[in-house]
Design a protein around this motif. Structure first.
Motif, short mmCIF file in Angstrom:
data_model
loop_
_atom_site.label_atom_id
_atom_site.label_comp_id
_atom_site.label_asym_id
_atom_site.label_seq_id
_atom_site.Cartn_x
_atom_site.Cartn_y
_atom_site.Cartn_z
N GLY A 254 41.25 33.68 45.20
CA GLY A 254 39.91 33.33 44.76
C GLY A 254 39.25 32.28 45.62
O GLY A 254 38.04 32.36 45.90
N TYR A 255 40.01 31.30 46.09
CA TYR A 255 39.42 30.17 46.81
C TYR A 255 39.29 30.42 48.31
O TYR A 255 38.29 30.02 48.91
N GLY A 352 32.00 31.74 39.98
CA GLY A 352 32.15 30.72 38.94
C GLY A 352 33.41 30.92 38.13
O GLY A 352 34.18 29.98 37.88
N ALA A 353 33.66 32.18 37.72
CA ALA A 353 34.87 32.47 36.95
C ALA A 353 36.12 32.29 37.81
O ALA A 353 37.16 31.79 37.34
N LEU A 354 36.06 32.67 39.07
CA LEU A 354 37.21 32.51 39.96
C LEU A 354 37.54 31.04 40.19
O LEU A 354 38.69 30.68 40.43
N ASN A 355 36.55 30.18 40.13
CA ASN A 355 36.79 28.74 40.25
C ASN A 355 37.49 28.19 39.03
O ASN A 355 38.37 27.32 39.13
N GLY A 439 44.42 38.56 45.83
CA GLY A 439 44.47 37.83 44.57
C GLY A 439 44.47 38.75 43.37
O GLY A 439 45.17 38.50 42.37
N VAL A 440 43.72 39.84 43.43
CA VAL A 440 43.67 40.81 42.34
C VAL A 440 45.04 41.45 42.13
O VAL A 440 45.51 41.63 41.00
N LEU A 441 45.71 41.80 43.22
CA LEU A 441 47.04 42.42 43.11
C LEU A 441 48.02 41.46 42.43
O LEU A 441 48.82 41.88 41.58
N VAL A 442 47.97 40.19 42.77
CA VAL A 442 48.86 39.21 42.16
C VAL A 442 48.56 39.06 40.67
O VAL A 442 49.46 38.92 39.84
N SER A 443 47.28 39.10 40.30
CA SER A 443 46.88 38.88 38.90
C SER A 443 47.48 39.92 37.96
O SER A 443 47.62 39.67 36.76
N LEU A 444 47.82 41.08 38.48
CA LEU A 444 48.40 42.14 37.64
C LEU A 444 49.78 41.76 37.11
O LEU A 444 50.25 42.35 36.14
N ARG A 445 50.41 40.78 37.73
CA ARG A 445 51.77 40.39 37.34
C ARG A 445 51.81 39.05 36.61
O ARG A 445 52.88 38.57 36.25
#
Length: 501
Positions: A254-255, A352-355, A439-445
């Motif tokens: 995200g950052y 904003g949400a990613l922050n 980052g999206v791929l990591v968020s799945l776990r």
């Protein structure tokens, strides 16, 4: 030895905690959005020289940031730590050093001046931010309270980012389009805010009293070399916590994507969309206003649902904004068209949400670590977080500089070649979306949420009372998923933490 009862967290405490992100997010917004422009367009540095400044600063920071985090973890055993707080002492000591930010932006200097001034501020920044990042976990153990702390922090950070976007525009109108003093006055104003908010934080924050056995201790023996080895062993051990590894993946996705976007955006507006620095300033300011609105929505979304799901929705919005921006450029749209607000709004909602989301989840990392080690090591995690954040931001901004220079960008030139402009567009598009996708791929776990955190805290209390087995098969599964360790290895039965004396 039991800890003291929790102190009530009041509105003034949330505001004080959040206000210090004027330094955290505000300085990062200024640096990522403007320092490359300042160095190349006003100071006569090449994009490569600017990138070298970031690289040197990161080498020094690789030692300084972890050292501050490790020291603050162990500072509670000293007289100063007991008198002023093992975290808050560093914040208090750094306040008179914060004007170093303004010195970064003094025009008319040489390469070595900008290198030294940049490094000096980065060290002062670490001295404040690393202890600061531990305070939410120090002040409360409640999931919702920590989420509110994160929300207060990001809301205040977004307000400062808005200021970082619009302030150059206001100063340009006052000083003239070509005045390098624009950035120096901006630095003075921000440095003043940094000092005020750091003092506010110190006055209205606290640290929970910990059992003596819960405080980490420096590794024994070996002199300076032994202490240094203990420092890095302790810090790198944070990577053995599964939830923290996944958290870092989401955080960086995200950052870093935003760092690349910020570093390339101003150049994109000026050279690809035929805008001016004032136009770029206005668009950045508007982007940050939208981000502020998005943070308020993200607080409720992350509290009600999975942070991973909220992260993916935010990433989609940001990605669509980038695609829309490049589509408008491909169609010949300029920076003055009203259509430019469509990608700005889409990107701002996602950013904003990613922050907010990574910092909301970060406040629970020390809880996951505690069930593994039986210790509270907020400082170690904060040291790693600050080092990783600054290192990746510098790498992103420096990378943009190196790629732009390789693509034919000429510092100080009012017009760039088509090849240089296409390079900037490629950075804005492929660079931003590529990192975001990781980052999206990591968020799945990533499975930390209000339910799993409640189970985690329940198991910590059971282990603290001497229980050796999980309360249920579900509890075992949750704790093992978050920690990355078998239940029988928890509570210090492993090689993660520094052993107690």
């Amino acid at each position: 030895m039991a800890t003291n009862p929790a102190r009530p967290v009041r509105l003034i405490n949330y505001i004080a905690y959040g206000s210090n992100d004027v330094l955290g997010a505000g300085s990062m917004a200024v640096v990522s959005g403007w320092v490359l422009v300042f160095y190349t367009q006003f100071c006569g540095l090449s994009a490569g020289e600017a990138a070298l400044i970031f690289a040197v600063a990161r080498i020094l920071d690789a030692i300084a940031s972890p050292l501050i985090g490790y020291t603050s973890d162990n500072f509670g055993h000293t007289w100063l730590g007991k008198r002023f707080g093992r975290r808050r002492f560093f914040i208090l000591a750094a306040i008179p050093l914060l004007p170093s930010f303004a010195l970064m932006w003094l025009p008319g200097q040489q390469f070595w001046y900008y290198l030294v001034s940049y490094v000096a501020f980065e060290l002062v920044y670490a001295m404040v931010i690393i202890p600061y990042e531990t305070l939410a976990a120090e002040m409360s153990s409640d999931y919702k309270t920590k989420a509110k702390f994160a929300g207060a922090r990001i809301l205040c950070g977004q307000v400062s980012a808005i200021l970082a976007g619009f302030l150059p525009l206001w100063l340009i109108k006052a000083l003239g389009r070509d005045s390098a003093d624009t950035f120096f006055y901006m630095g003075i104003l921000f440095a003043t805010l940094f000092m005020l908010t750091a003092g506010f934080l110190y006055l209205f924050s606290w640290e929970r009293n910990r059992p003596e056995e819960a405080l980490p201790r420096p590794g024994a023996g070996g002199g300076a070399l032994g202490a240094l080895k203990a420092l890095y062993r302790n810090l790198f051990s944070t990577m053995k916590i599964r939830a923290f590894r996944l958290h870092l993946g989401m955080y960086l996705g995200g950052y870093i994507s935003q760092d690349i976007f910020n570093a390339a955006f101003t150049f994109f507006v000026i050279f690809a969309l035929a805008g001016t620095m004032a136009t770029a300033s206005g668009l950045l300011g508007t982007l940050y206003i939208v981000q502020l609105v998005a943070v308020m929505a993200a607080i409720n979304l992350a509290l009600r649902f999975s942070p991973g799901l909220a992260y993916r929705i935010a990433a989609l919005s940001f990605g669509l904004g980038v695609v829309a921006l490049l589509t408008l450029w491909g169609g010949g749209t300029t920076a003055t068209s009203w259509l430019i607000w469509v990608p700005i709004i889409l990107a701002g909602l996602g950013r904003g949400a990613l922050n907010y989301i990574p910092w909301a989840t970060y406040n629970y990392m020390a809880d996951v670590d505690e069930i593994v080690t039986g210790q509270r090591r907020e400082g170690s995690f904060a040291g790693v977080m600050t080092f990783v954040r600054k290192a990746t931001q510098a790498a992103a901004v420096a990378g943009v500089g190196f790629v732009m220079q390789a693509g034919g960008f000429v510092s100080g030139a009012p017009v760039q070649t088509p090849g240089a402009i296409h390079t900037i567009a490629m950075l804005l598009g492929i660079g931003t979306i590529g990192v975001l996708a990781l980052g999206v791929l990591v968020s799945l776990r990533f499975h930390l949420n209000p339910k799993t955190h409640a189970i985690l805290m329940h198991e910590i209390e059971r282990l603290r009372q001497g229980e050796a087995n999980p309360s249920s098969p579900e509890a075992r599964k949750v704790v093992e998923d978050l920690s990355g360790w078998r239940y029988e290895q928890l509570w210090g039965n492993n090689d993660v933490a520094v052993k107690r004396d």
